[in-house]
Design a protein around this motif. Structure first.
Motif, short mmCIF file in Angstrom:
data_model
loop_
_atom_site.label_atom_id
_atom_site.label_comp_id
_atom_site.label_asym_id
_atom_site.label_seq_id
_atom_site.Cartn_x
_atom_site.Cartn_y
_atom_site.Cartn_z
N ASN A 7 12.97 31.82 15.74
CA ASN A 7 11.93 32.08 14.84
C ASN A 7 12.66 33.54 14.16
O ASN A 7 12.34 34.40 14.55
CB ASN A 7 10.59 32.75 15.88
CG ASN A 7 9.73 31.15 16.14
OD1 ASN A 7 10.11 30.54 15.74
ND2 ASN A 7 9.27 31.39 17.14
N GLY A 8 14.02 33.30 13.93
CA GLY A 8 14.83 34.97 13.98
C GLY A 8 15.29 36.39 14.60
O GLY A 8 15.80 36.88 14.11
N ASP A 51 18.44 24.57 11.13
CA ASP A 51 18.17 25.65 9.53
C ASP A 51 17.87 25.06 8.93
O ASP A 51 18.38 24.00 7.74
CB ASP A 51 19.61 24.99 9.47
CG ASP A 51 20.70 26.19 10.34
OD1 ASP A 51 20.49 26.86 11.23
OD2 ASP A 51 22.03 24.85 10.77
N GLY A 52 16.46 24.37 8.70
CA GLY A 52 15.17 24.03 7.70
C GLY A 52 15.12 23.14 7.63
O GLY A 52 14.36 22.26 7.06
N THR A 72 10.25 27.10 15.57
CA THR A 72 8.78 26.97 16.21
C THR A 72 7.37 27.10 15.43
O THR A 72 7.78 27.67 14.54
CB THR A 72 9.20 26.77 17.68
OG1 THR A 72 8.58 28.97 18.09
CG2 THR A 72 10.47 26.74 18.44
N ILE A 73 6.81 25.83 16.41
CA ILE A 73 5.26 26.55 15.33
C ILE A 73 4.83 28.18 15.82
O ILE A 73 4.06 28.14 15.01
CB ILE A 73 4.61 25.80 16.09
CG1 ILE A 73 2.23 25.50 15.37
CG2 ILE A 73 4.15 25.64 17.68
CD1 ILE A 73 3.23 24.48 14.27
N GLU A 74 5.31 28.68 17.27
CA GLU A 74 5.61 30.27 16.84
C GLU A 74 5.73 30.54 15.65
O GLU A 74 5.43 32.03 16.69
CB GLU A 74 5.46 30.38 18.02
CG GLU A 74 5.06 30.37 19.10
CD GLU A 74 5.35 28.58 19.89
OE1 GLU A 74 4.98 28.07 20.83
OE2 GLU A 74 6.70 27.94 19.52
N LEU A 104 2.98 19.98 11.86
CA LEU A 104 2.97 21.06 11.47
C LEU A 104 3.98 21.21 10.49
O LEU A 104 3.97 22.00 9.80
CB LEU A 104 1.67 21.82 11.89
CG LEU A 104 0.28 22.62 11.48
CD1 LEU A 104 -0.04 22.77 12.69
CD2 LEU A 104 0.07 22.63 10.09
N MET A 105 4.52 21.34 11.65
CA MET A 105 6.49 21.64 11.20
C MET A 105 6.84 20.40 10.82
O MET A 105 7.69 20.71 9.81
CB MET A 105 7.24 21.90 12.90
CG MET A 105 6.59 22.93 13.62
SD MET A 105 6.81 24.85 13.03
CE MET A 105 8.50 24.34 12.69
N ALA A 106 6.81 18.94 10.05
CA ALA A 106 6.97 18.09 9.79
C ALA A 106 6.05 18.28 8.33
O ALA A 106 7.36 17.98 7.64
CB ALA A 106 6.66 16.84 9.96
N ALA A 107 4.89 18.70 8.51
CA ALA A 107 4.44 19.35 6.97
C ALA A 107 4.75 20.19 6.04
O ALA A 107 5.68 20.50 5.22
CB ALA A 107 3.30 18.55 7.22
N THR A 108 5.36 21.77 6.87
CA THR A 108 6.27 22.45 6.62
C THR A 108 7.61 22.07 5.70
O THR A 108 7.54 22.46 4.44
CB THR A 108 6.45 23.25 7.68
OG1 THR A 108 4.74 23.71 8.30
CG2 THR A 108 6.77 24.97 7.42
N ALA A 109 8.29 21.04 6.56
CA ALA A 109 9.48 20.96 6.11
C ALA A 109 9.37 20.18 4.96
O ALA A 109 9.74 20.52 3.76
CB ALA A 109 10.49 20.24 7.50
#
Length: 162
Positions: A7-8, A51-52, A72-74, A104-109
């Motif tokens: 997360n950066g 890596d995205g 991650t989701i966090e 949510l992580m799959a949808a973000t990608a």
């Protein structure tokens, strides 16, 4: 020692090379938003971005992420994730909620690679399993988040002409 960005932020963990990233995140680093579901990369509850790229962390050995970026989701600074979270609430997507962080992580990608997906695009990209069966709500929320992104980037002049 394995070093990567989470997360950066740079992190280092001293664990066996073959330890799954999921357990490194949860047990070693305290990021419990990523869930264990099946352990065989089938359900998607453990989805994170490496890596995205949306990746199932339960079968990803930590050695494979050395030097990479893991989200991650966090994550606090992803505008696509924030839009999706708001859409998830608006469309009342979660029932039990267990699979939602992976969804949510799959949808973000998906929205990062395809800002205006069709139903077929969503169905093809969202391979996560939801025991509660909220797939129609997931699809509606993804469309809503995509639309809200378009609205946020359009100028007032464009909106008046529409």
């Amino acid at each position: 020692m394995h070093t990567f960005k989470l997360n950066g932020q740079p992190v280092s963990v001293d664990v066996e090379d073959d330890m799954p990233l999921l357990w490194v995140l949860r047990d070693e680093l305290g990021h419990t938003g990523t869930k264990f579901g099946c352990g065989i990369a089938a359900c998607g509850a453990c989805t994170v971005h490496i890596d995205g790229v949306a990746t199932r962390s339960c079968v990803m050995p930590v050695v494979a992420v050395s030097g990479k970026s893991v989200q991650t989701i966090e994550s606090q600074d992803d505008p696509i994730l924030k839009r999706l979270q708001a859409a998830w609430v608006a469309h009342q997507v979660p029932q039990c909620g267990y699979c939602q962080s992976g969804m949510l992580m799959a949808a973000t990608a998906l929205l990062r690679s395809n800002p205006h997906p069709t139903d077929a695009d969503i169905d093809g990209a969202m391979t996560n399993i939801c025991r509660c069966g909220t797939y129609q709500r997931v699809r509606a929320a993804i469309h809503s988040a995509a639309t809200s992104a378009s609205s946020a980037t359009s100028s007032p002049v464009q909106e008046k002409q529409a």
